[in-house]
Design a protein around this motif. Structure first.
Motif, PDB file in Angstrom:
ATOM      1  N   THR A 202       0.859  -1.194   0.000  1.00 47.89           N
ATOM      2  CA  THR A 202       0.000   0.000   0.000  1.00 47.89           C
ATOM      3  C   THR A 202       0.897   1.247   0.000  1.00 47.89           C
ATOM      4  N   PRO A 203       0.312   2.416  -0.251  1.00 44.65           N
ATOM      5  CA  PRO A 203       1.132   3.637  -0.250  1.00 44.65           C
ATOM      6  C   PRO A 203       1.873   3.848   1.080  1.00 44.65           C
ATOM      7  N   LEU A 204       1.361   3.233   2.135  1.00 48.32           N
ATOM      8  CA  LEU A 204       1.950   3.475   3.451  1.00 48.32           C
ATOM      9  C   LEU A 204       3.411   2.994   3.549  1.00 48.32           C
ATOM     10  N   ALA A 205       3.725   1.898   2.867  1.00 47.93           N
ATOM     11  CA  ALA A 205       5.107   1.396   2.903  1.00 47.93           C
ATOM     12  C   ALA A 205       6.034   2.455   2.299  1.00 47.93           C
TER      13      ALA A 205
ATOM     14  N   SER B 208      -2.272   7.138   8.904  1.00 45.41           N
ATOM     15  CA  SER B 208      -2.813   7.163   7.548  1.00 45.41           C
ATOM     16  C   SER B 208      -4.312   6.895   7.536  1.00 45.41           C
ATOM     17  N   LEU B 209      -5.039   7.853   7.032  1.00 46.88           N
ATOM     18  CA  LEU B 209      -6.478   7.665   6.842  1.00 46.88           C
ATOM     19  C   LEU B 209      -6.763   7.547   5.349  1.00 46.88           C
ATOM     20  N   GLY B 210      -5.686   7.322   4.589  1.00 46.02           N
ATOM     21  CA  GLY B 210      -5.796   7.265   3.126  1.00 46.02           C
ATOM     22  C   GLY B 210      -6.708   6.159   2.628  1.00 46.02           C
ATOM     23  N   GLY B 211      -6.764   5.062   3.372  1.00 45.57           N
ATOM     24  CA  GLY B 211      -7.632   3.955   2.960  1.00 45.57           C
ATOM     25  C   GLY B 211      -9.104   4.276   3.189  1.00 45.57           C
TER      26      GLY B 211
ATOM     27  N   MET C  84      -2.392  13.234  -6.603  1.00 43.51           N
ATOM     28  CA  MET C  84      -1.852  14.054  -5.511  1.00 43.51           C
ATOM     29  C   MET C  84      -2.212  13.454  -4.146  1.00 43.51           C
ATOM     30  N   LEU C  85      -1.206  13.396  -3.291  1.00 45.64           N
ATOM     31  CA  LEU C  85      -1.402  12.817  -1.950  1.00 45.64           C
ATOM     32  C   LEU C  85      -1.356  13.935  -0.898  1.00 45.64           C
ATOM     33  N   PRO C  86      -2.441  14.135  -0.129  1.00 44.70           N
ATOM     34  CA  PRO C  86      -2.432  15.193   0.896  1.00 44.70           C
ATOM     35  C   PRO C  86      -1.673  14.751   2.159  1.00 44.70           C
TER      36      PRO C  86
ATOM     37  N   GLY D 180       0.187  13.032   9.141  1.00 47.08           N
ATOM     38  CA  GLY D 180      -1.131  12.522   8.758  1.00 47.08           C
ATOM     39  C   GLY D 180      -1.175  12.381   7.240  1.00 47.08           C
ATOM     40  N   VAL D 181      -1.714  11.258   6.778  1.00 47.58           N
ATOM     41  CA  VAL D 181      -1.801  11.024   5.335  1.00 47.58           C
ATOM     42  C   VAL D 181      -3.268  10.835   4.971  1.00 47.58           C
ATOM     43  N   SER D 182      -3.735  11.600   4.000  1.00 45.66           N
ATOM     44  CA  SER D 182      -5.132  11.458   3.578  1.00 45.66           C
ATOM     45  C   SER D 182      -5.194  10.764   2.221  1.00 45.66           C
TER      46      SER D 182
ATOM     47  N   VAL E 234       3.089   3.433  13.664  1.00 45.70           N
ATOM     48  CA  VAL E 234       2.008   3.519  12.672  1.00 45.70           C
ATOM     49  C   VAL E 234       0.681   3.386  13.419  1.00 45.70           C
ATOM     50  N   ALA E 235      -0.163   4.401  13.264  1.00 48.65           N
ATOM     51  CA  ALA E 235      -1.460   4.348  13.944  1.00 48.65           C
ATOM     52  C   ALA E 235      -2.343   3.298  13.271  1.00 48.65           C
ATOM     53  N   VAL E 236      -2.817   2.356  14.056  1.00 45.94           N
ATOM     54  CA  VAL E 236      -3.671   1.285  13.514  1.00 45.94           C
ATOM     55  C   VAL E 236      -5.044   1.370  14.186  1.00 45.94           C
ATOM     56  N   ASP E 237      -6.036   1.422  13.353  1.00 41.22           N
ATOM     57  CA  ASP E 237      -7.418   1.512  13.826  1.00 41.22           C
ATOM     58  C   ASP E 237      -7.903   0.092  14.145  1.00 41.22           C
ATOM     59  N   THR E 238      -8.270  -0.164  15.401  1.00 40.91           N
ATOM     60  CA  THR E 238      -8.791  -1.493  15.751  1.00 40.91           C
ATOM     61  C   THR E 238     -10.203  -1.316  16.311  1.00 40.91           C
TER      62      THR E 238
HETATM   63  N1  CAO Z   1      -4.658   7.237  -0.867  1.00 47.36           N
HETATM   64  C1  CAO Z   1      -5.423   6.410  -1.613  1.00 47.36           C
HETATM   65  N2  CAO Z   1      -5.587   5.113  -1.323  1.00 47.36           N
HETATM   66  C2  CAO Z   1      -4.971   4.633  -0.245  1.00 47.36           C
HETATM   67  C3  CAO Z   1      -4.161   5.430   0.568  1.00 47.36           C
HETATM   68  C4  CAO Z   1      -4.008   6.782   0.210  1.00 47.36           C
HETATM   69  N3  CAO Z   1      -3.264   7.617   0.934  1.00 47.36           N
HETATM   70  N4  CAO Z   1      -3.686   4.681   1.577  1.00 47.36           N
HETATM   71  C5  CAO Z   1      -4.180   3.463   1.410  1.00 47.36           C
HETATM   72  N5  CAO Z   1      -4.955   3.411   0.301  1.00 47.36           N
HETATM   73  C6  CAO Z   1      -5.667   2.275  -0.239  1.00 47.36           C
HETATM   74  C7  CAO Z   1      -4.803   1.037  -0.187  1.00 47.36           C
HETATM   75  O1  CAO Z   1      -3.977   0.982  -1.316  1.00 47.36           O
HETATM   76  C8  CAO Z   1      -5.843  -0.021  -0.165  1.00 47.36           C
HETATM   77  O2  CAO Z   1      -6.392  -0.170  -1.458  1.00 47.36           O
HETATM   78  P1  CAO Z   1      -6.840  -1.605  -2.043  1.00 47.36           P
HETATM   79  O3  CAO Z   1      -7.733  -2.183  -1.012  1.00 47.36           O
HETATM   80  O4  CAO Z   1      -7.459  -1.234  -3.328  1.00 47.36           O
HETATM   81  O5  CAO Z   1      -5.563  -2.355  -2.197  1.00 47.36           O
HETATM   82  C9  CAO Z   1      -6.934   0.567   0.702  1.00 47.36           C
HETATM   83  O6  CAO Z   1      -6.733   1.973   0.643  1.00 47.36           O
HETATM   84  C10 CAO Z   1      -6.934   0.117   2.147  1.00 47.36           C
HETATM   85  O7  CAO Z   1      -5.646   0.254   2.696  1.00 47.36           O
HETATM   86  P2  CAO Z   1      -5.379  -0.259   4.167  1.00 47.36           P
HETATM   87  O8  CAO Z   1      -5.978   0.660   5.112  1.00 47.36           O
HETATM   88  O9  CAO Z   1      -5.746  -1.679   4.239  1.00 47.36           O
HETATM   89  O10 CAO Z   1      -3.806  -0.253   4.274  1.00 47.36           O
HETATM   90  P3  CAO Z   1      -2.792   0.904   4.658  1.00 47.36           P
HETATM   91  O11 CAO Z   1      -1.440   0.310   4.544  1.00 47.36           O
HETATM   92  O12 CAO Z   1      -3.042   2.143   3.943  1.00 47.36           O
HETATM   93  O13 CAO Z   1      -3.064   1.198   6.213  1.00 47.36           O
HETATM   94  C11 CAO Z   1      -3.324   0.795   8.509  1.00 47.36           C
HETATM   95  C12 CAO Z   1      -2.831   0.251   7.183  1.00 47.36           C
HETATM   96  C13 CAO Z   1      -3.148  -0.258   9.562  1.00 47.36           C
HETATM   97  C14 CAO Z   1      -2.536   2.022   8.887  1.00 47.36           C
HETATM   98  C15 CAO Z   1      -4.796   1.196   8.329  1.00 47.36           C
HETATM   99  O14 CAO Z   1      -5.568   0.074   8.057  1.00 47.36           O
HETATM  100  C16 CAO Z   1      -5.398   1.933   9.491  1.00 47.36           C
HETATM  101  O15 CAO Z   1      -5.710   1.391  10.536  1.00 47.36           O
HETATM  102  N6  CAO Z   1      -5.603   3.242   9.311  1.00 47.36           N
HETATM  103  C17 CAO Z   1      -6.267   4.108  10.299  1.00 47.36           C
HETATM  104  C18 CAO Z   1      -5.255   4.802  11.163  1.00 47.36           C
HETATM  105  C19 CAO Z   1      -5.965   5.784  12.069  1.00 47.36           C
HETATM  106  O16 CAO Z   1      -7.018   5.530  12.628  1.00 47.36           O
HETATM  107  N7  CAO Z   1      -5.408   6.968  12.173  1.00 47.36           N
HETATM  108  C20 CAO Z   1      -6.048   8.024  12.886  1.00 47.36           C
HETATM  109  C21 CAO Z   1      -5.209   8.391  14.053  1.00 47.36           C
HETATM  110  S1  CAO Z   1      -5.678   9.907  14.717  1.00 47.36           S
HETATM  111  O17 CAO Z   1      -7.000   9.510  15.514  1.00 47.36           O
END
Ligand code: CAO
Length: 429
Positions: A257-260, A351-354, A393-395, A373-375, A297-301
């Motif tokens: 994913t983009p996060l790596a 990352s809230l990009g997903g 473009m990545l915010p 923070g990544v959107s 890395v912030a992980v949403d559980t």
């Molecule tokens: N822009 C567009 N797409 C994105 C993206 C971005 N910046 N980041 C991720 N994506 C896509 C991925 O490529 C993936 O696409 P596919 O399903 O089509 O392959 C999809 O979104 C889901 O990604 P993911 O969330 O499974 O994986 P990730 O590596 O991006 O993130 C993790 C992993 C653990 C960080 C994430 O699941 C998570 O928990 N995020 C929330 C963190 C959070 O709550 N932060 C807030 C803290 S402040 O309160």
């Protein structure tokens, strides 16, 4: 002659079998009229049962966890010089000397009259933001303590008298203006609102993780002067490469994913700006620069936010980072993350990009000094060589500690990071 009187639970409305959550007095204590003898808690409110008269506690007939109702015998008190109204004449000593099991509340039908506690004397407080009984609230108010800043050590995170006293002791022991740790903020208490007055409600306890992370987030938010710098990175090239790589590694079940890429780019940028890979020491007068780059890395559980740390990010490749990301996020969601897995971070990426969104203001994970923070990326028209071209473009939203980082450094950091992300050659360095 001193008279021993029974104290019964007075009229507490329609409540029945209400748990005793706190008994702030013990046998032998001198109590004053109106002083809290015990605290009860329903699902909607906590209430204190105050002493009906001055005296000395002789026996306590209930314990924490027991359930009581209107009329339950809770204590016997040797009254001090006050003639109670007729209705409140408690049974004399023999009635209470019967070996009723000390741990079980006496039945409501005990042949004793309720001690003179007017129902209005029962303080009802809706379970609000700080979890504390009315007597503790009063105690805190007298000492000028803002209860929302006190961590509760009681059951369900309830603030106890000891917690308030310890908070005061700690506040007094703190050097004035200590910048790294102290906060010393005194703000108005949140208003306590009985939401049920306005419609149906349901009370849901916060998860353990939320309680712990909430206290930390609160401290970080109020004690660190945050500034958030926004930037957009052109990740068109990176995305093309990521897709290629992703197809290749999908067979091995590795999700790229983009996060790596973000981790790698952040590590390169942190190396270039060492003040961001640092923490203030306890005195708040020195910056501790770290020679290693570990990124949380912030992980949403389902239970709340967890921040596992990926070590030595600068020394790892994209595939290795993607593999570890997959592992730690699965571990966090399966509740297998240990405290050690979450320690030692120098910087955090959230990352809230997903999910979506165009920008946000992340809270710094102290003692770190910055968080990224990544959107969600999106296609945008970008002016290039005299025409608009579609680019992905990545915010980015970088919050930093303004005590350590100047605005110019913050903008340089995000500009550099955006360059690294838009130029694959830099990522390979
Ligand atoms: N822009 C567009 N797409 C994105 C993206 C971005 N910046 N980041 C991720 N994506 C896509 C991925 O490529 C993936 O696409 P596919 O399903 O089509 O392959 C999809 O979104 C889901 O990604 P993911 O969330 O499974 O994986 P990730 O590596 O991006 O993130 C993790 C992993 C653990 C960080 C994430 O699941 C998570 O928990 N995020 C929330 C963190 C959070 O709550 N932060 C807030 C803290 S402040 O309160």
């Amino acid at each position: 002659m001193a008279e021993i009187k029974n104290v019964l639970v007075p009229d507490i409305g329609n409540y029945k079998d209400v748990p005793v959550i706190e008994i702030p007095v013990k046998v032998g204590d001198s109590v004053k009229a109106e002083q809290s003898l015990l605290t009860l808690e329903t699902d909607k409110a906590t209430m204190d049962v105050p002493a009906p008269f001055d005296g000395v506690v002789k026996e306590i007939k209930v314990k924490v966890g027991d359930k009581v109702s209107d009329g339950t015998l809770i204590m016997t008190i040797e009254a001090r010089g006050v003639a109670a109204p007729a209705v409140a004449q408690a049974s004399p000593a023999p009635a209470v000397a019967t070996p009723a099991p000390a741990t079980k509340p006496a039945p409501a039908a005990a042949p004793t009259a309720a001690a003179p506690i007017a129902p209005s004397a029962i303080a009802l407080v809706a379970s609000g933001s700080a979890h504390a009984s009315p007597s503790i609230r009063r105690f805190a108010r007298e000492l000028g303590v803002n209860l929302t800043l006190v961590n509760g050590s009681g059951e369900k995170g309830r603030v106890t008298k000891d917690d308030v006293q310890n908070f005061v002791k700690q506040s007094l022991a703190q050097p004035r203006g200590a910048s790294a740790g102290g906060n010393g903020l005194q703000v108005l208490e949140m208003p306590v609102v009985d939401f049920a007055k306005f419609g149906a409600i349901e009370t849901k306890p916060l998860s353990r993780i939320k309680k712990i992370s909430g206290a930390n987030l609160h401290r970080n938010w109020v004690s660190i002067p945050h500034v958030t710098q926004f930037e957009e990175a052109d990740i068109s090239e990176m995305e093309a490469f990521r897709k290629e790589l992703g197809a290749e590694y999908a067979k091995q079940n590795i999700k790229i994913t983009p996060l790596a890429f973000m981790l790698k780019a952040a590590a390169i940028t942190l190396k270039h700006f060492p003040d961001f890979n640092a923490s203030l020491d306890a005195s708040g007068e020195n910056l501790v620069l770290k020679k290693y780059i570990h990124i949380g890395v912030a992980v949403d559980t389902p239970d709340g936010l967890m921040v596992p740390v990926i070590r030595d990010v600068d020394q790892k490749g994209i595939v290795q980072l993607a593999t570890e990301l997959g592992e730690v996020s699965a571990k966090a969601r399966d509740k297998k993350i240990t405290a050690a897995d979450m320690q030692g971070g120098c910087f955090t990426i959230s990352s809230l990009g997903g999910i979506g969104g165009t920008a946000f203001t992340p809270i710094i994970n102290a003692p770190e000094v910055a968080i990224l923070g990544v959107s969600r990326s999106s296609m945008k028209p970008v002016w290039k060589d005299g025409e608009f071209v579609p680019r992905l473009m990545l915010p980015l939203s970088l919050s930093y500690d303004h005590r350590v980082i100047d605005g110019a450094a913050g903008a340089r950091f995000t500009t550099y990071l955006a360059h690294v992300l838009s130029d694959m050659r830099r990522l390979a360095l």
